[in-house]
Design a protein around this motif. Structure first.
Motif, PDB file in Angstrom:
ATOM      1  N   ALA A 100       0.670  -1.293  -0.002  1.00  0.00           N
ATOM      2  CA  ALA A 100      -0.133   0.223  -0.120  1.00  0.00           C
ATOM      3  C   ALA A 100       0.865   1.221   0.003  1.00  0.00           C
ATOM      4  CB  ALA A 100      -1.042  -0.001   1.096  1.00  0.00           C
ATOM      5  N   ALA A 101       1.785   1.446  -0.834  1.00  0.00           N
ATOM      6  CA  ALA A 101       2.723   2.628  -1.026  1.00  0.00           C
ATOM      7  C   ALA A 101       1.670   3.793  -1.491  1.00  0.00           C
ATOM      8  CB  ALA A 101       3.876   2.384  -1.976  1.00  0.00           C
ATOM      9  N   ASN A 102       2.001   4.753  -0.889  1.00  0.00           N
ATOM     10  CA  ASN A 102       1.362   5.988  -1.396  1.00  0.00           C
ATOM     11  C   ASN A 102       2.531   7.119  -1.444  1.00  0.00           C
ATOM     12  OD1 ASN A 102      -1.621   5.550  -1.563  1.00  0.00           O
ATOM     13  ND2 ASN A 102      -1.374   4.877   0.640  1.00  0.00           N
ATOM     14  N   LEU A 103       2.664   7.924  -2.537  1.00  0.00           N
ATOM     15  CA  LEU A 103       3.772   8.678  -2.792  1.00  0.00           C
ATOM     16  C   LEU A 103       3.309   9.587  -3.850  1.00  0.00           C
ATOM     17  CD1 LEU A 103       6.678   9.402  -1.902  1.00  0.00           C
ATOM     18  CD2 LEU A 103       7.408   7.926  -3.795  1.00  0.00           C
ATOM     19  N   SER A 104       4.007  11.040  -3.610  1.00  0.00           N
ATOM     20  CA  SER A 104       3.796  11.987  -4.688  1.00  0.00           C
ATOM     21  C   SER A 104       5.364  12.622  -5.142  1.00  0.00           C
ATOM     22  CB  SER A 104       2.906  12.974  -4.574  1.00  0.00           C
ATOM     23  OG  SER A 104       1.500  12.576  -4.297  1.00  0.00           O
ATOM     24  N   VAL A 105       5.422  12.620  -6.501  1.00  0.00           N
ATOM     25  CA  VAL A 105       6.864  12.999  -7.037  1.00  0.00           C
ATOM     26  C   VAL A 105       6.488  14.135  -7.754  1.00  0.00           C
ATOM     27  CG1 VAL A 105       9.008  12.511  -8.157  1.00  0.00           C
ATOM     28  CG2 VAL A 105       7.811  10.557  -6.882  1.00  0.00           C
ATOM     29  N   ASP A 106       7.174  15.022  -7.440  1.00  0.00           N
ATOM     30  CA  ASP A 106       6.930  16.481  -8.423  1.00  0.00           C
ATOM     31  C   ASP A 106       7.876  16.404  -9.476  1.00  0.00           C
ATOM     32  OD1 ASP A 106       5.192  17.391  -6.680  1.00  0.00           O
ATOM     33  OD2 ASP A 106       6.563  18.504  -5.634  1.00  0.00           O
ATOM     34  N   LYS A 107       7.566  17.038 -10.790  1.00  0.00           N
ATOM     35  CA  LYS A 107       8.427  17.143 -11.766  1.00  0.00           C
ATOM     36  C   LYS A 107       9.869  17.720 -11.397  1.00  0.00           C
ATOM     37  CE  LYS A 107       7.932  18.032 -17.132  1.00  0.00           C
ATOM     38  NZ  LYS A 107       7.367  18.423 -17.924  1.00  0.00           N
ATOM     39  N   GLY A 108      10.914  17.305 -11.919  1.00  0.00           N
ATOM     40  CA  GLY A 108      12.068  17.701 -11.659  1.00  0.00           C
ATOM     41  C   GLY A 108      12.685  17.405 -10.539  1.00  0.00           C
ATOM     42  N   GLU A 109      12.027  16.526  -9.601  1.00  0.00           N
ATOM     43  CA  GLU A 109      12.560  16.110  -8.205  1.00  0.00           C
ATOM     44  C   GLU A 109      13.641  14.881  -8.417  1.00  0.00           C
ATOM     45  OE1 GLU A 109      10.039  16.846  -4.297  1.00  0.00           O
ATOM     46  OE2 GLU A 109       9.203  15.379  -5.514  1.00  0.00           O
ATOM     47  N   LEU A 110      14.391  14.642  -7.459  1.00  0.00           N
ATOM     48  CA  LEU A 110      15.193  13.378  -7.427  1.00  0.00           C
ATOM     49  C   LEU A 110      14.910  12.817  -6.174  1.00  0.00           C
ATOM     50  CD1 LEU A 110      19.222  13.175  -8.051  1.00  0.00           C
ATOM     51  CD2 LEU A 110      17.863  11.646  -6.819  1.00  0.00           C
ATOM     52  N   VAL A 111      14.292  11.915  -6.358  1.00  0.00           N
ATOM     53  CA  VAL A 111      13.931  11.204  -4.988  1.00  0.00           C
ATOM     54  C   VAL A 111      14.384   9.922  -4.913  1.00  0.00           C
ATOM     55  CG1 VAL A 111      11.685  10.006  -3.864  1.00  0.00           C
ATOM     56  CG2 VAL A 111      11.403  12.085  -5.231  1.00  0.00           C
ATOM     57  N   VAL A 112      15.003   9.607  -3.603  1.00  0.00           N
ATOM     58  CA  VAL A 112      15.834   8.378  -3.344  1.00  0.00           C
ATOM     59  C   VAL A 112      14.989   7.469  -2.454  1.00  0.00           C
ATOM     60  CG1 VAL A 112      17.845   7.409  -2.223  1.00  0.00           C
ATOM     61  CG2 VAL A 112      18.058   9.788  -3.214  1.00  0.00           C
ATOM     62  N   PHE A 113      14.800   6.256  -3.067  1.00  0.00           N
ATOM     63  CA  PHE A 113      14.232   5.046  -2.094  1.00  0.00           C
ATOM     64  C   PHE A 113      15.323   4.586  -1.493  1.00  0.00           C
ATOM     65  CE2 PHE A 113      10.558   4.173  -5.513  1.00  0.00           C
ATOM     66  CZ  PHE A 113      10.124   5.375  -5.282  1.00  0.00           C
ATOM     67  N   ASP A 129      24.931  16.705 -10.718  1.00  0.00           N
ATOM     68  CA  ASP A 129      25.186  17.678 -11.828  1.00  0.00           C
ATOM     69  C   ASP A 129      23.783  17.527 -13.090  1.00  0.00           C
ATOM     70  OD1 ASP A 129      27.087  19.084 -10.209  1.00  0.00           O
ATOM     71  OD2 ASP A 129      28.654  18.139 -11.353  1.00  0.00           O
ATOM     72  N   LEU A 130      24.035  16.396 -13.396  1.00  0.00           N
ATOM     73  CA  LEU A 130      23.014  15.948 -14.479  1.00  0.00           C
ATOM     74  C   LEU A 130      21.605  16.363 -14.299  1.00  0.00           C
ATOM     75  CD1 LEU A 130      24.032  12.386 -16.065  1.00  0.00           C
ATOM     76  CD2 LEU A 130      23.921  14.690 -17.156  1.00  0.00           C
ATOM     77  N   HIS A 131      21.141  15.892 -13.109  1.00  0.00           N
ATOM     78  CA  HIS A 131      19.728  16.202 -12.441  1.00  0.00           C
ATOM     79  C   HIS A 131      19.525  17.865 -12.681  1.00  0.00           C
ATOM     80  CE1 HIS A 131      17.018  17.238  -9.040  1.00  0.00           C
ATOM     81  NE2 HIS A 131      16.136  16.750  -9.970  1.00  0.00           N
ATOM     82  N   LYS A 132      20.530  18.603 -12.162  1.00  0.00           N
ATOM     83  CA  LYS A 132      20.178  19.854 -12.026  1.00  0.00           C
ATOM     84  C   LYS A 132      20.281  20.321 -13.614  1.00  0.00           C
ATOM     85  CE  LYS A 132      22.292  20.603  -7.364  1.00  0.00           C
ATOM     86  NZ  LYS A 132      23.322  21.071  -6.390  1.00  0.00           N
ATOM     87  N   ARG A 133      21.292  19.949 -14.233  1.00  0.00           N
ATOM     88  CA  ARG A 133      21.153  20.424 -15.589  1.00  0.00           C
ATOM     89  C   ARG A 133      20.003  20.058 -16.637  1.00  0.00           C
ATOM     90  NH1 ARG A 133      26.777  19.887 -19.171  1.00  0.00           N
ATOM     91  NH2 ARG A 133      25.991  20.721 -21.318  1.00  0.00           N
ATOM     92  N   LEU A 134      19.590  18.917 -16.351  1.00  0.00           N
ATOM     93  CA  LEU A 134      18.641  18.610 -17.136  1.00  0.00           C
ATOM     94  C   LEU A 134      17.413  18.851 -16.665  1.00  0.00           C
ATOM     95  CD1 LEU A 134      20.034  15.046 -18.039  1.00  0.00           C
ATOM     96  CD2 LEU A 134      20.164  17.158 -19.589  1.00  0.00           C
ATOM     97  N   ASP A 135      17.312  19.266 -15.511  1.00  0.00           N
ATOM     98  CA  ASP A 135      15.894  19.399 -14.553  1.00  0.00           C
ATOM     99  C   ASP A 135      15.065  18.305 -14.746  1.00  0.00           C
ATOM    100  OD1 ASP A 135      14.318  20.690 -12.947  1.00  0.00           O
ATOM    101  OD2 ASP A 135      13.170  21.670 -14.429  1.00  0.00           O
ATOM    102  N   ALA A 136      15.747  16.926 -14.517  1.00  0.00           N
ATOM    103  CA  ALA A 136      14.955  15.747 -14.647  1.00  0.00           C
ATOM    104  C   ALA A 136      14.406  15.081 -13.582  1.00  0.00           C
ATOM    105  CB  ALA A 136      16.381  14.734 -15.208  1.00  0.00           C
ATOM    106  N   THR A 137      13.298  14.466 -13.659  1.00  0.00           N
ATOM    107  CA  THR A 137      12.638  13.566 -12.699  1.00  0.00           C
ATOM    108  C   THR A 137      13.463  12.275 -12.623  1.00  0.00           C
ATOM    109  OG1 THR A 137      10.559  14.636 -13.255  1.00  0.00           O
ATOM    110  CG2 THR A 137      10.535  12.754 -11.949  1.00  0.00           C
ATOM    111  N   MET A 138      14.000  12.209 -11.209  1.00  0.00           N
ATOM    112  CA  MET A 138      14.813  11.033 -11.216  1.00  0.00           C
ATOM    113  C   MET A 138      14.363  10.103  -9.909  1.00  0.00           C
ATOM    114  SD  MET A 138      18.804  11.915 -12.004  1.00  0.00           S
ATOM    115  CE  MET A 138      19.351  12.442 -13.695  1.00  0.00           C
TER     116      MET A 138
END
Length: 359
Positions: free
Chosen positions: A26-39, A183-192
């Motif tokens: 029963a995992a509930n989680l929200s990830v915003d665009k451009g966030e780097l979320v670590v499990f 650096d890649l995450h910041k440069r690309l504004d990527a969701t990771m």
């Protein structure tokens, strides 16, 4: 804005007796665009299973995963617009660096000029330009990991999924590659989404950390929130090096606790929250860096001292349990001396003895 959302997501496995075992519950989680979320969590906690469900490599037994406003439970893997980087790199050994990067694009409808542009961009960003003709066996571990990142980068995915990508690297390369990913995450504004069992990776990389244990999300928060405001003893013990001290103590009627021969007054705000636990056993938590050592004859003698150059880690046995102190001094402390412990009462935590939930 929520970009990736988990709504009651579960993965169930069955044993030989058809008993249900939840790998993810029963995992509930929200990830915003451009966030780097670590499990983050110990082996077998469900973090990689959750990642594989996003990728479509594991079926979702309960709940929904929503990406960019669309439920993707039944969407084919190839159509999810997701790129995954594995622990073992998964490079084609007979292909050059450039060929490995281009392989995933060959079956698309992109023009060759666009493909070439994407490859050159990835080579430039990852500093692989002078290696593009080499085979994987001619690369170091760090270079192979950069190629694996590049293969994900050329796809321009909606979400990057990274499953313990640094596990096979030595300590120095882990630091370098960690910086590269940041650096890649910041440069690309990527969701990771990044999976690891290493709390240092979690604390240094994550905009948001998801702590898991036995298939259940224990806490979600920023690195500061997870470290400073753990929701239970599992999170408190898992995050931090060394771990938080967790000692079973009697919470006296005058809102004091005793650790060895030290009587500690619980701060008023915390004492108010703990008023229903007066006279009962609680778990007292304190970080090793929030305890001060003072040399004293007939004090507490260390069981072990680990000298790390910039700090000492000192281990004591007390009637309440093992106690670890981190002393930020550069000289080696003397194991033959004895010490008095001074506790920063403002940094104390109290947890319910029966279930570990923070008071």
């Amino acid at each position: 804005m929520t970009y990736l959302e988990f709504k009651g997501v579960s993965k169930i496995f069955y044993d030989n007796q058809d008993n249900e075992n939840y790998a993810v519950n029963a995992a509930n989680l929200s990830v915003d665009k451009g966030e780097l979320v670590v499990f983050v969590g110990p082996s077998g906690c469900g973090k990689s299973t959750l990642l594989r469900m996003i990728a479509g490599l594991e079926e979702i037994d309960e709940g929904e995963i929503v990406l960019d406003g669309k439920v993707i439970n039944e969407v084919e893997v190839s159509k999810r617009e997701i790129a995954m980087v594995f622990q073992d790199y998964a490079l084609y050994p007979h292909m050059s660096v450039a060929e490995n990067l281009s392989f995933g694009l060959e079956n698309t409808k992109l023009k060759q000029a666009v493909i070439n542009e994407k490859i050159e961009y990835s080579l430039d960003v990852l500093e692989l330009g002078n290696l593009k003709g080499r085979l994987p066996k001619q690369l170091s571990g760090g270079q192979r990991q950069r190629v694996a990142l590049g293969r994900a980068l050329v796809k321009n995915p909606k979400v990057f999924l990274l499953d313990e990508p640094l596990s096979n690297l030595d300590a120095r390369l882990r630091v370098q590659t960690r910086k590269l990913i940041s650096d890649l995450h910041k440069r690309l504004d990527a969701t990771m989404i990044y999976v690891t069992h290493d709390q240092i990776e979690a604390m240094t990389l994550g905009d948001k950390i998801v702590v898991m244990n036995q298939g259940v999300i224990q806490q979600v928060g920023t690195p500061e929130e997870i470290y400073q405001d753990p929701s239970n003893t599992f999170v408190a013990n898992f995050i931090g090096t060394p771990s938080m001290n967790l000692l079973r103590c009697q919470l006296n009627s005058d809102a004091t606790v005793q650790i060895d021969d030290a009587i500690i007054q619980i701060p008023e705000t915390l004492a108010t929250k703990a008023k229903d636990f007066l006279g009962k056993e609680v778990i007292v938590g304190i970080r090793p860096e929030d305890i001060l050592l003072v040399e004293q004859e007939n004090g507490l003698e260390p069981e072990l001292i680990e000298y790390l150059g910039s700090e000492n880690i000192i281990y004591f046995n007390t009637p309440q349990g093992e106690l670890v102190v981190k002393s930020n001094v550069s000289n080696r402390l003397d194991r033959e001396k004895s010490y008095r412990l001074q506790f920063n009462s403002e940094k104390l935590y109290l947890f319910i003895s029966e279930n570990g939930i923070r008071i």
